[in-house]
Design a protein around this motif. Sequence first.
Motif, PDB file in Angstrom:
ATOM      1  N   VAL A 163       0.856  -1.191   0.000  1.00  0.00           N
ATOM      2  CA  VAL A 163       0.000   0.000   0.000  1.00  0.00           C
ATOM      3  C   VAL A 163       0.886   1.232   0.000  1.00  0.00           C
ATOM      4  O   VAL A 163       1.828   1.338   0.793  1.00  0.00           O
ATOM      5  CB  VAL A 163      -0.939   0.021   1.228  1.00  0.00           C
ATOM      6  N   ALA A 164       0.592   2.172  -0.882  1.00  0.00           N
ATOM      7  CA  ALA A 164       1.305   3.441  -0.934  1.00  0.00           C
ATOM      8  C   ALA A 164       0.287   4.573  -1.009  1.00  0.00           C
ATOM      9  O   ALA A 164      -0.775   4.430  -1.626  1.00  0.00           O
ATOM     10  CB  ALA A 164       2.239   3.494  -2.133  1.00  0.00           C
ATOM     11  N   PHE A 165       0.592   5.688  -0.387  1.00  0.00           N
ATOM     12  CA  PHE A 165      -0.286   6.855  -0.457  1.00  0.00           C
ATOM     13  C   PHE A 165       0.565   8.103  -0.295  1.00  0.00           C
ATOM     14  O   PHE A 165       1.707   8.047   0.172  1.00  0.00           O
ATOM     15  CB  PHE A 165      -1.372   6.796   0.618  1.00  0.00           C
ATOM     16  N   ARG A 166       0.009   9.239  -0.679  1.00  0.00           N
ATOM     17  CA  ARG A 166       0.712  10.516  -0.536  1.00  0.00           C
ATOM     18  C   ARG A 166       0.151  11.256   0.665  1.00  0.00           C
ATOM     19  O   ARG A 166      -0.999  11.685   0.666  1.00  0.00           O
ATOM     20  CB  ARG A 166       0.583  11.374  -1.797  1.00  0.00           C
ATOM     21  N   ASP A 167       0.966  11.402   1.680  1.00  0.00           N
ATOM     22  CA  ASP A 167       0.584  12.154   2.864  1.00  0.00           C
ATOM     23  C   ASP A 167       0.813  13.635   2.602  1.00  0.00           C
ATOM     24  O   ASP A 167       1.809  14.015   1.980  1.00  0.00           O
ATOM     25  CB  ASP A 167       1.425  11.681   4.055  1.00  0.00           C
ATOM     26  N   GLN A 168      -0.104  14.488   3.099  1.00  0.00           N
ATOM     27  CA  GLN A 168      -0.014  15.916   2.807  1.00  0.00           C
ATOM     28  C   GLN A 168       1.149  16.600   3.523  1.00  0.00           C
ATOM     29  O   GLN A 168       1.535  17.702   3.131  1.00  0.00           O
ATOM     30  CB  GLN A 168      -1.336  16.601   3.192  1.00  0.00           C
ATOM     31  N   VAL A 169       1.701  15.954   4.536  1.00  0.00           N
ATOM     32  CA  VAL A 169       2.853  16.514   5.243  1.00  0.00           C
ATOM     33  C   VAL A 169       4.107  15.690   4.975  1.00  0.00           C
ATOM     34  O   VAL A 169       5.166  16.224   4.648  1.00  0.00           O
ATOM     35  CB  VAL A 169       2.583  16.602   6.764  1.00  0.00           C
ATOM     36  N   GLN A 170       3.995  14.381   5.106  1.00  0.00           N
ATOM     37  CA  GLN A 170       5.173  13.510   5.044  1.00  0.00           C
ATOM     38  C   GLN A 170       5.555  13.084   3.638  1.00  0.00           C
ATOM     39  O   GLN A 170       6.624  12.499   3.430  1.00  0.00           O
ATOM     40  CB  GLN A 170       4.921  12.256   5.900  1.00  0.00           C
ATOM     41  N   GLY A 171       4.708  13.349   2.651  1.00  0.00           N
ATOM     42  CA  GLY A 171       5.003  12.927   1.288  1.00  0.00           C
ATOM     43  C   GLY A 171       4.587  11.482   1.050  1.00  0.00           C
ATOM     44  O   GLY A 171       3.755  10.929   1.772  1.00  0.00           O
ATOM     45  N   VAL A 172       5.164  10.842   0.037  1.00  0.00           N
ATOM     46  CA  VAL A 172       4.783   9.480  -0.317  1.00  0.00           C
ATOM     47  C   VAL A 172       5.266   8.511   0.760  1.00  0.00           C
ATOM     48  O   VAL A 172       6.426   8.554   1.170  1.00  0.00           O
ATOM     49  CB  VAL A 172       5.352   9.086  -1.692  1.00  0.00           C
ATOM     50  N   PHE A 173       4.357   7.648   1.193  1.00  0.00           N
ATOM     51  CA  PHE A 173       4.699   6.624   2.178  1.00  0.00           C
ATOM     52  C   PHE A 173       4.200   5.288   1.640  1.00  0.00           C
ATOM     53  O   PHE A 173       3.037   5.167   1.226  1.00  0.00           O
ATOM     54  CB  PHE A 173       4.039   6.928   3.524  1.00  0.00           C
ATOM     55  N   ALA A 174       5.067   4.295   1.636  1.00  0.00           N
ATOM     56  CA  ALA A 174       4.713   2.970   1.120  1.00  0.00           C
ATOM     57  C   ALA A 174       5.070   1.911   2.147  1.00  0.00           C
ATOM     58  O   ALA A 174       6.030   2.057   2.917  1.00  0.00           O
ATOM     59  CB  ALA A 174       5.438   2.699  -0.193  1.00  0.00           C
ATOM     60  N   ILE A 207       4.230  23.408   7.628  1.00  0.00           N
ATOM     61  CA  ILE A 207       4.328  22.367   8.660  1.00  0.00           C
ATOM     62  C   ILE A 207       5.608  21.562   8.436  1.00  0.00           C
ATOM     63  O   ILE A 207       5.872  21.104   7.326  1.00  0.00           O
ATOM     64  CB  ILE A 207       3.106  21.431   8.620  1.00  0.00           C
ATOM     65  N   PRO A 208       6.426  21.392   9.481  1.00  0.00           N
ATOM     66  CA  PRO A 208       7.671  20.629   9.312  1.00  0.00           C
ATOM     67  C   PRO A 208       7.392  19.209   8.828  1.00  0.00           C
ATOM     68  O   PRO A 208       6.475  18.544   9.316  1.00  0.00           O
ATOM     69  CB  PRO A 208       8.279  20.613  10.721  1.00  0.00           C
ATOM     70  N   ARG A 209       8.198  18.764   7.878  1.00  0.00           N
ATOM     71  CA  ARG A 209       7.989  17.434   7.312  1.00  0.00           C
ATOM     72  C   ARG A 209       8.545  16.337   8.198  1.00  0.00           C
ATOM     73  O   ARG A 209       8.141  15.176   8.089  1.00  0.00           O
ATOM     74  CB  ARG A 209       8.624  17.357   5.921  1.00  0.00           C
ATOM     75  N   ARG A 210       9.476  16.690   9.074  1.00  0.00           N
ATOM     76  CA  ARG A 210      10.046  15.655   9.941  1.00  0.00           C
ATOM     77  C   ARG A 210       8.939  15.023  10.788  1.00  0.00           C
ATOM     78  O   ARG A 210       7.943  15.664  11.117  1.00  0.00           O
ATOM     79  CB  ARG A 210      11.126  16.243  10.847  1.00  0.00           C
ATOM     80  N   ARG A 211       9.144  13.775  11.172  1.00  0.00           N
ATOM     81  CA  ARG A 211       8.104  13.051  11.908  1.00  0.00           C
ATOM     82  C   ARG A 211       8.110  13.368  13.397  1.00  0.00           C
ATOM     83  O   ARG A 211       7.123  13.102  14.076  1.00  0.00           O
ATOM     84  CB  ARG A 211       8.282  11.540  11.724  1.00  0.00           C
ATOM     85  N   GLU A 212       9.209  13.921  13.909  1.00  0.00           N
ATOM     86  CA  GLU A 212       9.293  14.187  15.341  1.00  0.00           C
ATOM     87  C   GLU A 212       9.917  15.549  15.570  1.00  0.00           C
ATOM     88  O   GLU A 212      10.743  16.019  14.775  1.00  0.00           O
ATOM     89  CB  GLU A 212      10.148  13.121  16.049  1.00  0.00           C
ATOM     90  N   THR A 213       9.515  16.204  16.644  1.00  0.00           N
ATOM     91  CA  THR A 213      10.113  17.469  17.027  1.00  0.00           C
ATOM     92  C   THR A 213      10.208  17.518  18.541  1.00  0.00           C
ATOM     93  O   THR A 213       9.278  17.107  19.244  1.00  0.00           O
ATOM     94  CB  THR A 213       9.294  18.665  16.501  1.00  0.00           C
ATOM     95  N   LEU A 214      11.343  17.962  19.047  1.00  0.00           N
ATOM     96  CA  LEU A 214      11.520  18.035  20.491  1.00  0.00           C
ATOM     97  C   LEU A 214      10.754  19.216  21.055  1.00  0.00           C
ATOM     98  O   LEU A 214      10.692  20.288  20.456  1.00  0.00           O
ATOM     99  CB  LEU A 214      13.003  18.174  20.846  1.00  0.00           C
TER     100      LEU A 214
END
Length: 304
Positions: free
Chosen positions: A141-152, A284-291
Amino acid sequence: MTSPPRPERGRFAPSPTGPLHFGSLVAAMGSWLYAHRAGGEWLVRIEDLDPPREVAGASAAQLRTLRAFGLQPDGEVLYQSARGDAYRAALDRLLAGGDAFVCHCSRADLAATDGIHRRCVASSPRSDPSVRLCVPAGTRVAFRDQVQGVFAQDLAAQVGDIVLRRADGCWAYQLAVVVDDAAQGITEVVRGADLLDSTPRQIHLQQRLGLPTPRYAHLPLVLDGDGRKLSKSLSSLPVDDAEPLPALRAAWAALGQTPAAVACAGSPTALLSAALRAFDPARIPRRRETLLAATHNADVPARP
């Protein structure tokens, strides 16, 4: 004849395991902004499917906090604990169509595959079997996330057959969220990046049930100074209902937005109105985590 487009609708879905903390506020504000930026609706759903983990009074406290921060849902609050009939109907459809099966495997049975279920290997029948969704070999399964981009994700290799009803009789999150998103007409799911890995499972389940797939946006996950998710942090304190403005400004900044846009707001309603006018999802920051900022505890009042 083509059907009319669905109205824009988003949602915030906390679990009643404690009060709302700053990370929850970021997710709530982000989902509110996404839903309202095109004149859509924003709903609240209480994910009370796991009684052993629930805290008495937590859902009522969460709703009070949302109101104090100006985050009012555009409709009735939905409680998943009252939705058993809908989940049972979906499960029956999957079982009847051969997409789901009864599974007697225990965690010990699946230890050799790191908990990933690809076929039943139960050593003996169980009186309380689970029910799983079949994930055929090669399912990707692959989809385009509006923040993270393509995720498969190779769902068969990385996840395996998905639990729909647990062995203790509780409904699994994956089934409930898919059924409820469809029932509520959710067009856009905005939530923390810790749930990014769950999205391919939900898309696969949507396809098996013939349900629409919403758009997804996974926001950076706010971590404490030790790198832990705030909901799991011993140092995490709930945001203060009595002083919502500092926390709202901090949540706005965590979403990568321009602080000056909300600096002059004197109330939660005014701040949210200003935020809605200035909101730019591309920031919105694309990184998945922020301190969590070191100054957060000093700048954002928390309930003692």
